[in-house]
Design an enzyme around this catalytic site. Structure first.
Site, PDB file in Angstrom:
ATOM      1  N   TYR A 143     -16.261-101.722 -42.259  1.00  0.00           N
ATOM      2  CA  TYR A 143     -17.288-100.528 -42.417  1.00  0.00           C
ATOM      3  C   TYR A 143     -18.042-100.772 -41.300  1.00  0.00           C
ATOM      4  CZ  TYR A 143     -16.495 -99.179 -47.536  1.00  0.00           C
ATOM      5  OH  TYR A 143     -16.005 -98.896 -48.360  1.00  0.00           O
ATOM      6  N   LYS A 188      -5.574-109.830 -47.842  1.00  0.00           N
ATOM      7  CA  LYS A 188      -4.376-109.370 -47.319  1.00  0.00           C
ATOM      8  C   LYS A 188      -4.168-110.237 -46.056  1.00  0.00           C
ATOM      9  CE  LYS A 188      -1.095-106.073 -47.101  1.00  0.00           C
ATOM     10  NZ  LYS A 188      -0.303-106.024 -48.118  1.00  0.00           N
ATOM     11  N   ASP A 220      -3.021-105.745 -52.638  1.00  0.00           N
ATOM     12  CA  ASP A 220      -2.003-104.528 -53.431  1.00  0.00           C
ATOM     13  C   ASP A 220      -1.543-105.019 -54.619  1.00  0.00           C
ATOM     14  OD1 ASP A 220      -0.716-106.864 -52.022  1.00  0.00           O
ATOM     15  OD2 ASP A 220       0.872-105.604 -51.164  1.00  0.00           O
ATOM     16  N   ASP A 244     -14.753-102.328 -52.427  1.00  0.00           N
ATOM     17  CA  ASP A 244     -15.029-100.542 -52.802  1.00  0.00           C
ATOM     18  C   ASP A 244     -13.932-100.131 -53.733  1.00  0.00           C
ATOM     19  OD1 ASP A 244     -16.191 -98.104 -52.629  1.00  0.00           O
ATOM     20  OD2 ASP A 244     -14.575 -97.722 -51.058  1.00  0.00           O
ATOM     21  N   ASP A 248     -13.591 -99.081 -58.135  1.00  0.00           N
ATOM     22  CA  ASP A 248     -13.376 -97.668 -58.514  1.00  0.00           C
ATOM     23  C   ASP A 248     -11.926 -97.940 -59.773  1.00  0.00           C
ATOM     24  OD1 ASP A 248     -15.241 -96.407 -57.199  1.00  0.00           O
ATOM     25  OD2 ASP A 248     -13.838 -94.790 -56.721  1.00  0.00           O
TER      26      ASP A 248
END
Ligand code: NAD
Ligand code: IPM
Ligand code: MN
Length: 353
Positions: A143, A188, A220, A244, A248
């Site tokens: 970000y 990751k 993942d 983030d 969701d």
């Protein structure tokens, strides 16, 4: 009697709608407990661009710095999508607020409410007993790295320092010590160097917490495990972008985007409180938005910025009663509008708080 002085930033889309509901609940709570509400209303995001030409006007930021307690609805929307970089609501207001106030600890809870289990799209056995908290690093990573365009295309640099990983890992382990003593670190590391640093640093921090079980998962795989065995997680520790995305996804376990609050905290006593959802342009202006995430964010503000545990718990009990009684918006199968849910919760706090 205490004066609750905070900065109120309704923002864009459904932000002002869920914000008004939360303000009604805060007003009822302060009346019930004999406090005074001193909300400094300011424009932020697209609304501030339209009125004042900047997504984060100087007065808005000055108020946030002064009060150190911020309740924010949401920013952004199609009207401002043509803007680039820091001219955009998201990059020009939300990100600088998080960075400049050093709000690196973002806490997002996921505990499906008993009354919503049959409403969620997943089977009951996937939801019962789920109770985890995502600790999202909020001021580093992709970000905030260099971004831009060149002759070859576009780039977004992802950087993490050891210090940035260490301090959020400490927060996650500290939280785990107050809960079920398990940290699941999500990265990751099979591909990204920042994730390798992340994992090494988390392993080092874990040595100071021998009672806490540490597990590592690749992001993942986590997106799948979260929906199939969410009960296995207690504190999920992860970097900015993964946090983030997976929160969701966590909202699916909880029944709606409209029920998960968040707190973004600094090392000092600055806190920003906002729902995890966005400005929801598809339902804005229709009274359909679920205000519960915003109301619970306001409760967290009372607890964490003003040390008002009793008051926060009264709001949470009222939300619990609303969910049990089906006094909800359409996303949760109810028939009430945004403001009606706010008024119901406010009245409950007044009568029962
Ligand atoms: P969104 O979270 O706004 O909406 C995703 C979906 O969830 C939509 O279908 C929406 O109707 C639904 N939803 C969201 N909140 C809800 C609520 N309270 N009650 C009922 N349904 C709800 O995500 P998006 O559509 O991808 O983004 C819209 C805009 O919001 C974008 O401009 C984005 O940048 C911005 N955004 C801002 C924030 C923030 O300010 N913190 C967070 C996320 C997205
Ligand atoms: C969130 C939002 C923001 C984020 C956007 C609007 C910058 O999606 O708070 O979850 O990505 O952090
Ligand atoms: Mn998000």
């Amino acid at each position: 009697m205490t004066t609750i002085n905070f900065t109120y930033l309704p923002g864009d889309g459904i932000g002002p709608e869920v914000g008004a509901a939360a303000m009604a609940v805060l007003t009822a709570t302060t009346e019930r407990f004999g406090h005074t509400l001193d909300a400094e209303h300011h424009l932020v995001g697209g609304a501030a661009i339209d009125a004042l030409g900047s997504p984060l006007p100087a007065d808005t930021y000055a108020s946030c710095e002064k009060t150190g307690a911020i309740l924010l609805g949401a920013v952004g929307g199609p009207k401002w999508d043509h803007l680039k970089g820091a001219d955009r609501p998201e990059l020009g207001s939300l990100l600088p607020l998080r960075k400049n106030l050093n709000l690196y600890t973002n806490i997002r809870p996921c505990k499906p409410h008993a009354a919503l289990i049959d409403h969620a799209p997943l089977k009951r056995e996937r939801l019962e007993g789920v109770d985890f908290v995502v600790m999202r690093e909020l001021t580093g990573g992709i970000y905030f790295g260099d971004k831009g365009r060149d002759e070859q295309g576009a780039f977004d640099m992802c950087r993490y320092s050891e210090m940035e990983v260490e301090r959020i890992a400490i927060k996650a382990f500290d939280l785990a010590m107050t809960r079920r003593k398990k940290v699941t670190s999500v990265d990751k590391s099979n591909v990204l160097e920042t994730s390798r640093l992340w994992r090494e640093t988390v392993i080092r921090v874990a040595k100071s917490y021998p009672e806490v079980e540490l597990e590592h998962l690749l992001v993942d795989a986590m997106t799948m495990h979260m929906l199939t065995r969410g009960q296995d997680y207690d504190v999920i520790l992860t970097e900015n972008m993964f946090g983030d995305i997976i929160t969701d996804e966590a909202s699916v376990l909880c029944g709606s985007m409209g029920v998960i609050p968040s707190a973004s905290l600094s090392d000092g006593n600055v806190g920003m409180y906002e729902p995890i959802h966005g400005s929801a342009p598809d339902i804005a202006g229709q009274g359909k938005a679920n205000p519960i995430a915003m109301i619970l964010s306001a409760a967290w503000m009372l607890r964490l910025s003003f040390d008002m545990d009793l008051e926060a718990s009264a709001i949470e009990a009222a939300v619990d009663a609303a969910l049990h009684g089906g006094h909800t918006t359409g996303d949760l199968g109810g028939k009430l509008s945004t403001s009606q849910v706010g008024d119901w919760v406010a009245a409950y706090v007044k009568d029962n708080g």
